[in-house]
Design an enzyme around this catalytic site. Structure first.
Site, PDB file in Angstrom:
ATOM      1  N   GLY A 182       0.829  -1.207   0.000  1.00  0.00           N
ATOM      2  CA  GLY A 182       0.000   0.000   0.000  1.00  0.00           C
ATOM      3  C   GLY A 182       0.860   1.252   0.000  1.00  0.00           C
ATOM      4  O   GLY A 182       0.481   2.293   0.529  1.00  0.00           O
ATOM      5  N   TYR A 221     -14.748  -4.057   8.847  1.00  0.00           N
ATOM      6  CA  TYR A 221     -13.453  -3.366   8.799  1.00  0.00           C
ATOM      7  C   TYR A 221     -12.837  -3.333  10.213  1.00  0.00           C
ATOM      8  O   TYR A 221     -11.647  -3.620  10.382  1.00  0.00           O
ATOM      9  CB  TYR A 221     -13.645  -1.946   8.249  1.00  0.00           C
TER      10      TYR A 221
HETATM   11  N1  LIG Z   1      -7.321   6.901   6.017  1.00  0.00           N
HETATM   12  C1  LIG Z   1      -7.668   6.697   7.282  1.00  0.00           C
HETATM   13  O1  LIG Z   1      -8.364   7.509   7.924  1.00  0.00           O
HETATM   14  C2  LIG Z   1      -7.193   5.475   8.003  1.00  0.00           C
HETATM   15  C3  LIG Z   1      -7.459   5.368   9.381  1.00  0.00           C
HETATM   16  C4  LIG Z   1      -7.028   4.240  10.065  1.00  0.00           C
HETATM   17  C5  LIG Z   1      -6.315   3.256   9.395  1.00  0.00           C
HETATM   18  N2  LIG Z   1      -6.080   3.380   8.056  1.00  0.00           N
HETATM   19  C6  LIG Z   1      -5.334   2.300   7.387  1.00  0.00           C
HETATM   20  O2  LIG Z   1      -4.246   2.865   6.679  1.00  0.00           O
HETATM   21  C7  LIG Z   1      -3.841   1.972   5.640  1.00  0.00           C
HETATM   22  C8  LIG Z   1      -3.570   2.762   4.364  1.00  0.00           C
HETATM   23  O3  LIG Z   1      -4.758   3.373   3.946  1.00  0.00           O
HETATM   24  P1  LIG Z   1      -4.819   4.829   3.313  1.00  0.00           P
HETATM   25  O4  LIG Z   1      -5.653   5.649   4.221  1.00  0.00           O
HETATM   26  O5  LIG Z   1      -3.477   5.316   2.940  1.00  0.00           O
HETATM   27  O6  LIG Z   1      -5.754   4.525   2.035  1.00  0.00           O
HETATM   28  P2  LIG Z   1      -5.456   4.492   0.452  1.00  0.00           P
HETATM   29  O7  LIG Z   1      -5.002   5.816  -0.017  1.00  0.00           O
HETATM   30  O8  LIG Z   1      -6.713   3.939  -0.119  1.00  0.00           O
HETATM   31  O9  LIG Z   1      -4.275   3.448   0.321  1.00  0.00           O
HETATM   32  C9  LIG Z   1      -4.498   2.068   0.451  1.00  0.00           C
HETATM   33  C10 LIG Z   1      -3.362   1.335  -0.212  1.00  0.00           C
HETATM   34  O10 LIG Z   1      -3.594  -0.071  -0.082  1.00  0.00           O
HETATM   35  C11 LIG Z   1      -3.488  -0.663  -1.378  1.00  0.00           C
HETATM   36  N3  LIG Z   1      -4.348  -1.825  -1.533  1.00  0.00           N
HETATM   37  C12 LIG Z   1      -5.657  -1.958  -1.174  1.00  0.00           C
HETATM   38  N4  LIG Z   1      -6.117  -3.160  -1.532  1.00  0.00           N
HETATM   39  C13 LIG Z   1      -5.081  -3.800  -2.137  1.00  0.00           C
HETATM   40  C14 LIG Z   1      -4.944  -5.077  -2.736  1.00  0.00           C
HETATM   41  N5  LIG Z   1      -5.954  -5.952  -2.785  1.00  0.00           N
HETATM   42  N6  LIG Z   1      -3.737  -5.410  -3.246  1.00  0.00           N
HETATM   43  C15 LIG Z   1      -2.704  -4.548  -3.219  1.00  0.00           C
HETATM   44  N7  LIG Z   1      -2.772  -3.324  -2.677  1.00  0.00           N
HETATM   45  C16 LIG Z   1      -3.957  -2.956  -2.134  1.00  0.00           C
HETATM   46  C17 LIG Z   1      -3.933   0.423  -2.346  1.00  0.00           C
HETATM   47  O11 LIG Z   1      -3.508   0.111  -3.642  1.00  0.00           O
HETATM   48  P3  LIG Z   1      -4.208   0.764  -4.959  1.00  0.00           P
HETATM   49  O12 LIG Z   1      -3.443   2.028  -5.170  1.00  0.00           O
HETATM   50  O13 LIG Z   1      -4.033  -0.272  -6.013  1.00  0.00           O
HETATM   51  O14 LIG Z   1      -5.658   0.984  -4.595  1.00  0.00           O
HETATM   52  C18 LIG Z   1      -3.265   1.637  -1.716  1.00  0.00           C
HETATM   53  O15 LIG Z   1      -1.918   1.713  -2.093  1.00  0.00           O
HETATM   54  C19 LIG Z   1      -4.950   0.923   5.521  1.00  0.00           C
HETATM   55  O16 LIG Z   1      -4.517  -0.269   6.154  1.00  0.00           O
HETATM   56  C20 LIG Z   1      -6.107   1.535   6.335  1.00  0.00           C
HETATM   57  O17 LIG Z   1      -6.921   0.541   6.899  1.00  0.00           O
HETATM   58  C21 LIG Z   1      -6.499   4.472   7.335  1.00  0.00           C
END
Ligand SMILES: NC(=O)c1ccc[n+]([C@@H]2O[C@H](COP(=O)([O-])OP(=O)(O)OC[C@H]3O[C@@H](n4cnc5c(N)ncnc54)[C@H](OP(=O)(O)O)[C@@H]3O)[C@@H](O)[C@H]2O)c1
Length: 282
Positions: free
Chosen positions: A10, A164
Site C-alpha cells: 500500500g 473493517y
Molecule cells: N485513512 C484513514 O483515515 C485510516 C485510518 C485508520 C487506518 N487506516 C489504514 O491505513 C492503511 C492505508 O490506507 P490509506 O488511508 O493510505 O488509504 P489508500 O489511499 O486507499 O491506500 C491504500 C493502499 O492499499 C493498497 N491496496 C488496497 N487493496 C489492495 C490489494 N488488494 N492489493 C494490493 N494493494 C492494495 C492500495 O492500492 P491501490 O493504489 O491499487 O488501490 C493503496 O496503495 C490501511 O490499512 C487503512 O486501513 C487508514
C-alpha cells in the site's frame, strides 16, 4: 535509515506513499508492493526523482489473493536477501460482502491475511537483517471490533464498518502473537493507528459508507501527518527494542480489551495458518 531495505505494501497511495517518500529521504531503499501499475510506476518515479542514487523497486500483485501473496513473497525472497523493515499497510473497506477466489471474505483477506502471509513468508529475510522491524497499520476502528471464530468469513452477517473494525482488530492480535514468537530474534513488531486521514481510503467502498466518510474527510488530517507514526516505528531509535505494542501519535497506547486477549490472538494465528495452507510451527 541509510542503506536499509524497506518493503511496504500500500505504498502507492495515501499514508503508505508518504511513509515511503519520507523513509527514502532518510536514506532507505524502498521496495514497493503495489496493485495498480500506473500508481506503482508514478510512486517509483517520485521516489527516484527525490533520491536518484537509490535503486528503489516495485513488485506488483493483489494482496487479497493468496496466489499473489505467495508469488510476491517468493519474488521478494529472491530479490532481497535482507529486509530491515516490513510495513504491512495495504488496506481497504468494502460496502458489500465479496469473496476472493480463495473463498475468503475480501476485507479479511486484504487487511489481515496479507499481513499474515507476507510476514511469515519473509521471516528469513527479516532475520538476516539482524535487527529488523515489522510495522502493521491498524486503526482505532479496532476498538469496535469483535471476533466470531464460528463465522470468520462473515457468512451470516455483513456490515462494512463492523467488518473493517474486525479486520483491524486482527492486525493488533496478529502483532501480539508475532511479537511473542519473534522474542529473542532481534525482529520487533508494532501496530499503529495513523489518525483519521484524508486519503483515497473508502472511496471505493460504495454506498452511503463511502459518501459519509467522504463528507467527513474535511475533518481529516493530511497524509503527511498520518504517516508520522509509521515512519517513527520504522526508523526511530526510541523503539528499537519495543515490540508487541499499539501506537498512536508516536506513543504506545492500550488497545481494546479484546485486542489483549492472548487466547483469541493464538486462535486467530492458528486459523490463519489453516486458511493460508501453511504451518509456522517448528
Ligand atoms: N485513512 C484513514 O483515515 C485510516 C485510518 C485508520 C487506518 N487506516 C489504514 O491505513 C492503511 C492505508 O490506507 P490509506 O488511508 O493510505 O488509504 P489508500 O489511499 O486507499 O491506500 C491504500 C493502499 O492499499 C493498497 N491496496 C488496497 N487493496 C489492495 C490489494 N488488494 N492489493 C494490493 N494493494 C492494495 C492500495 O492500492 P491501490 O493504489 O491499487 O488501490 C493503496 O496503495 C490501511 O490499512 C487503512 O486501513 C487508514
Amino acid at each position: 535509515m541509510q542503506g536499509k531495505v524497506v518493503v511496504i505494501t500500500g505504498g502507492s497511495s495515501g499514508i503508505g506513499q508518504v511513509a515511503a517518500e519520507r523513509l527514502s529521504a532518510m536514506g532507505a531503499r524502498i521496495v514497493l508492493v503495489a496493485r495498480s501499475k500506473s500508481r506503482g510506476e508514478a510512486t517509483l518515479g517520485r521516489l527516484r526523482e527525490r533520491a536518484p542514487g537509490q535503486t528503489h523497486t516495485v513488485h506488483y500483485g493483489d494482496v487479497s489473493r493468496l496466489a499473489d501473496l505467495n508469488r510476491l513473497a517468493a519474488e521478494l525472497r529472491s530479490a532481497e536477501p535482507r529486509i530491515d523493515v516490513l510495513i504491512n499497510n495495504a488496506g481497504a473497506m468494502f460496502g458489500q460482502r465479496q469473496l476472493t477466489e480463495d473463498g475468503l471474505e475480501l476485507t479479511f483477506a486484504t487487511n489481515h491475511m496479507s499481513y499474515f502471509v507476507l510476514t511469515n513468508g519473509l521471516r528469513e529475510q527479516l532475520a538476516a537483517a539482524g535487527a529488523a522491524r515489522v510495522v502493521n497499520t491498524s486503526s482505532h476502528a479496532h476498538y469496535r471490533g469483535k471476533i466470531d471464530f464460528d463465522d470468520l468469513q462473515s457468512q451470516h452477517a455483513y456490515q462494512a464498518f463492523p467488518r473493517y473494525s474486525f479486520s483491524k482488530l486482527c492486525n493488533v492480535l496478529f502483532t501480539r502473537v508475532l511479537a511473542r514468537r519473534l522474542a529473542g530474534t532481534g525482529i520487533t513488531t508494532n501496530s499503529l493507528h495513523p489518525g483519521f486521514v484524508a486519503t483515497r481510503f473508502a472511496d471505493q467502498s460504495g454506498g452511503w459508507m463511502a459518501r459519509m466518510i467522504g463528507a467527513m474527510k474535511v475533518f481529516a488530517i493530511s497524509p503527511e501527518k498520518g504517516a508520522e507514526t509509521i515512519v517513527y516505528l520504522a526508523s526511530s531509535a526510541d523503539v528499537a527494542n519495543t515490540s508487541g505494542q499499539y501506537f498512536y501519535k508516536c506513543k504506545p497506547v492500550a488497545p481494546s480489551k479484546l485486542a489483549q486477549d492472548d487466547a483469541a490472538a493464538e486462535r486467530l494465528w492458528k486459523e490463519s495458518e489453516k486458511l493460508a495452507h501453511f504451518s509456522t510451527s517448528p
